[in-house]
Structure formats: C-alpha cells, structure tokens
Design a protein around this motif. Structure first.
Motif, short mmCIF file in Angstrom:
data_model
loop_
_atom_site.label_atom_id
_atom_site.label_comp_id
_atom_site.label_asym_id
_atom_site.label_seq_id
_atom_site.Cartn_x
_atom_site.Cartn_y
_atom_site.Cartn_z
N SER A 26 0.84 -1.20 0.00
CA SER A 26 0.00 0.00 0.00
C SER A 26 0.88 1.24 0.00
CB SER A 26 -0.89 -0.01 1.24
OG SER A 26 -1.66 1.15 1.28
N GLU A 27 0.46 2.24 -0.75
CA GLU A 27 1.24 3.47 -0.85
C GLU A 27 0.86 4.48 0.24
OE1 GLU A 27 2.85 4.83 -4.10
OE2 GLU A 27 3.06 2.84 -4.96
N THR A 28 -0.31 4.30 0.83
CA THR A 28 -0.75 5.22 1.90
C THR A 28 -0.92 4.44 3.18
OG1 THR A 28 -3.07 4.86 1.35
CG2 THR A 28 -1.96 6.70 0.26
N THR A 29 -0.77 5.13 4.29
CA THR A 29 -0.94 4.47 5.58
C THR A 29 -2.40 4.57 5.99
OG1 THR A 29 -0.41 6.50 6.72
CG2 THR A 29 1.41 4.95 6.33
N PRO A 30 -2.89 3.62 6.71
CA PRO A 30 -4.29 3.70 7.16
C PRO A 30 -4.43 4.84 8.17
CG PRO A 30 -3.21 1.76 8.10
CD PRO A 30 -2.25 2.39 7.14
N PRO A 31 -5.61 5.40 8.28
CA PRO A 31 -5.79 6.50 9.23
C PRO A 31 -5.63 6.00 10.68
CG PRO A 31 -7.89 5.83 8.29
CD PRO A 31 -6.83 5.07 7.57
N LEU A 32 -4.99 6.81 11.48
CA LEU A 32 -4.81 6.49 12.90
C LEU A 32 -6.01 7.00 13.67
CD1 LEU A 32 -1.04 7.32 13.38
CD2 LEU A 32 -2.10 5.07 13.20
N THR A 33 -6.72 6.12 14.29
CA THR A 33 -7.87 6.52 15.11
C THR A 33 -7.68 6.01 16.53
OG1 THR A 33 -9.05 4.55 14.41
CG2 THR A 33 -9.45 6.55 13.15
N GLY A 34 -8.31 6.64 17.45
CA GLY A 34 -8.25 6.19 18.83
C GLY A 34 -7.06 6.69 19.60
#
Length: 82
Positions: A73-81
């Motif tokens: 994946s070229e983008t990181t997943p959103p950081l939540t929490g």
C-alpha cells in the motif's frame, strides 16, 4: 468442352512420351534440395532457440517482479483512537 472431351484430352496428354530431362538436372536438384533442407533445419533450430530464450527470460522476469504478489500500500491507514 464437355466431360468426354476433357477426358479424351487428358488421355492424349498422358499417352505422349515424356520430354527428355537434361542430364545435368539431377545433380543440380540434389544440391538445391540439400541446401533447402539445411536452411529449414537451421531455421527450425533458431526458432526453438528463440522460444527457449523467451521462456527463460519470462521465467526470470516473473521470479524477480513477482506479478502475482499484491503491491504494498502506498498510503498508511488513518490512525484513530489516539
């Protein structure tokens, strides 16, 4: 020309004596035929060599590029929490 006339003409052609063949024709035919066979054999060997080289190149490319693996994946997943 109907069928009977065509058959009669064909019989006349086949009953004629064959034309004499030049005496030096046979060696020339053998020489040319042998050369044609050698060329065909060389062309077939070249084609097999090219096919083998293309197959080997494809296998090396496939092992290096691994087209069956999903790319990262070229983008990181959103950081939540946080």
């Amino acid at each position: 020309m109907n069928r009977a006339q065509r058959e009669a003409a064909a019989r006349q052609i086949m009953e004629r004596t064959p034309t004499p063949v030049p005496p030096d024709l046979y060696p020339e035919v053998l020489r040319r035929g042998g050369r044609m066979l050698r060329r065909r054999k060389a062309a077939a060997r070249l084609m097999w060599l090219l096919l083998f080289a293309a197959t080997a190149a494809f296998v090396v490319w496939a092992l290096m590029a691994r087209p069956w693996v999903e790319p990262p994946s070229e983008t990181t997943p959103p950081l939540t929490g946080w």
